[in-house]
Design a protein around this motif. Structure first.
Motif, PDB file in Angstrom:
ATOM      1  N   GLU A  44      55.091  41.718  48.127  1.00  0.00           N
ATOM      2  CA  GLU A  44      53.680  41.540  47.761  1.00  0.00           C
ATOM      3  C   GLU A  44      53.403  41.963  46.322  1.00  0.00           C
ATOM      4  N   LEU A  45      54.362  42.647  45.693  1.00  0.00           N
ATOM      5  CA  LEU A  45      54.203  43.044  44.283  1.00  0.00           C
ATOM      6  C   LEU A  45      55.179  42.281  43.390  1.00  0.00           C
ATOM      7  N   CYS A  73      53.994  39.053  39.633  1.00  0.00           N
ATOM      8  CA  CYS A  73      53.587  39.228  38.231  1.00  0.00           C
ATOM      9  C   CYS A  73      54.094  38.049  37.397  1.00  0.00           C
ATOM     10  N   ARG A 114      56.826  51.197  41.649  1.00  0.00           N
ATOM     11  CA  ARG A 114      56.259  50.006  41.000  1.00  0.00           C
ATOM     12  C   ARG A 114      55.184  50.496  40.045  1.00  0.00           C
ATOM     13  N   VAL A 131      52.379  49.942  36.628  1.00  0.00           N
ATOM     14  CA  VAL A 131      51.537  49.080  35.795  1.00  0.00           C
ATOM     15  C   VAL A 131      51.403  49.748  34.428  1.00  0.00           C
ATOM     16  N   THR A 132      50.905  48.979  33.469  1.00  0.00           N
ATOM     17  CA  THR A 132      50.842  49.466  32.093  1.00  0.00           C
ATOM     18  C   THR A 132      49.500  50.122  31.819  1.00  0.00           C
ATOM     19  N   VAL A 143      51.905  52.649  40.402  1.00  0.00           N
ATOM     20  CA  VAL A 143      50.815  52.083  41.201  1.00  0.00           C
ATOM     21  C   VAL A 143      50.579  52.996  42.407  1.00  0.00           C
ATOM     22  N   PHE A 195      46.256  51.922  46.552  1.00  0.00           N
ATOM     23  CA  PHE A 195      45.770  50.761  45.817  1.00  0.00           C
ATOM     24  C   PHE A 195      46.478  49.503  46.308  1.00  0.00           C
ATOM     25  N   THR A 252      48.790  36.360  37.282  1.00  0.00           N
ATOM     26  CA  THR A 252      48.575  37.563  38.071  1.00  0.00           C
ATOM     27  C   THR A 252      49.564  38.690  37.717  1.00  0.00           C
ATOM     28  N   ALA A 253      49.150  39.899  38.012  1.00  0.00           N
ATOM     29  CA  ALA A 253      50.037  41.073  37.915  1.00  0.00           C
ATOM     30  C   ALA A 253      50.233  41.538  39.354  1.00  0.00           C
ATOM     31  N   ILE A 254      49.595  42.661  39.703  1.00  0.00           N
ATOM     32  CA  ILE A 254      49.375  43.015  41.094  1.00  0.00           C
ATOM     33  C   ILE A 254      48.420  41.949  41.643  1.00  0.00           C
ATOM     34  N   PRO A 255      48.607  41.485  42.870  1.00  0.00           N
ATOM     35  CA  PRO A 255      47.750  40.402  43.390  1.00  0.00           C
ATOM     36  C   PRO A 255      46.260  40.686  43.173  1.00  0.00           C
ATOM     37  N   TYR A 264      47.590  39.783  34.649  1.00  0.00           N
ATOM     38  CA  TYR A 264      48.764  40.503  34.140  1.00  0.00           C
ATOM     39  C   TYR A 264      48.529  40.910  32.682  1.00  0.00           C
ATOM     40  N   TYR A 283      44.832  49.592  28.643  1.00  0.00           N
ATOM     41  CA  TYR A 283      44.367  48.983  29.889  1.00  0.00           C
ATOM     42  C   TYR A 283      43.537  50.031  30.623  1.00  0.00           C
TER      43      TYR A 283
END
Lengths: 160, 160
Positions: free
Chosen positions: A13-14, A17, A92, A94-95, A149, A153, B50-53, B57, B102
């Motif tokens: 599900e991840l 991207c 996992r 994110v930025t 992440v 979330f 997309t990034a995370i659904p 991104y 971000y």
């Protein structure tokens, strides 16, 4: 057996991207590996990824640095935890922030090599420095602050 | 009469940028305009950006900030020179450095609004600050250092 990239271990599900999800058929699907103490990824831009004719547009370079940065963060976290990618729970990232310095024009004709170095691992945050090279010459240099992440979330997003 | 964006005045040979070139059929073709003392551009991401659904991104956000930053630099240079876009010689910028913070996840469902403010014009360099908003909320903030493309670089590139 083909060596798996860290992105191949991201939960399904991840894995959508645009930059690095193996299930995003439109995206770049970049793959990040260890190479000794550094991480490495390779990407060959398409002809239309142009800026000024003959050179790669800056947004692609930023995207590659971004996704190799989060991949590097995941690799570093598994290594710091003395775990193999694929063991549970998954890492996992994110930025949180991205800095890119464009040192010289990046030729569009070459395969690009991204190399990552871990600068800092602190709690859920991993900072890495990434270089982009074409034909053996560094053309851009980036810094990525990646944040893990939160598990809730992910669950909330997926169950929405 | 439809208002022209600064990118519509870029010379044809410099209109192939994936982010903002009007002649790049694969690209984002973003358009930057004045809105009072600020610059503005709008972009609706595709489902696969997309990034995370459910969220955009980071590489796309970086790309949009990058190209709206160079567009903002061109707009600012015409205004500083008291000239209209379309008058000669044209102003065309590339990015020297890009910083993106971000602040929160950017929802994929909304049109994004980019707003630029000029921070500094100094010789061939223009620094701008760009925000990205979705549903009226700022989700990312960037800083772009743009440098005017040297005329001989353009000529050499085009004539290669």
């Amino acid at each position: 057996m083909k060596l798996k990239a860290v992105q191949d271990y991201y939960p399904e599900e991840l894995s959508y991207c645009y930059g690095c999800g193996k299930l995003n058929e439109h995206g770049h699907q970049i793959k990040s590996f260890w190479d000794g103490e550094e991480t490495i990824a390779r990407f060959t831009p398409k002809e239309y990824h142009t800026a000024i004719p003959g050179y790669v547009y800056g947004g692609l370079i930023a995207s590659l640095i971004d996704c190799h940065g989060t991949g590097t963060a995941a690799l570093a976290s598994y290594r710091a935890a003395d775990r193999e990618p694929g063991t549970q729970p998954p890492f996992r990232f994110v930025t949180a922030s991205l800095q890119v310095d464009y040192l010289k024009p990046t030729p569009l004709t070459a395969e690009l090599e991204l190399r990552g170095k871990i600068v800092e691992i602190k709690g859920r945050k991993v900072v890495s420095e990434i270089t982009v090279s074409a034909n053996g010459e560094i053309t851009a240099r980036g810094k990525v602050v990646a944040v893990q992440v939160p598990e809730n979330f992910i669950k909330n997003t997926i169950n929405e």
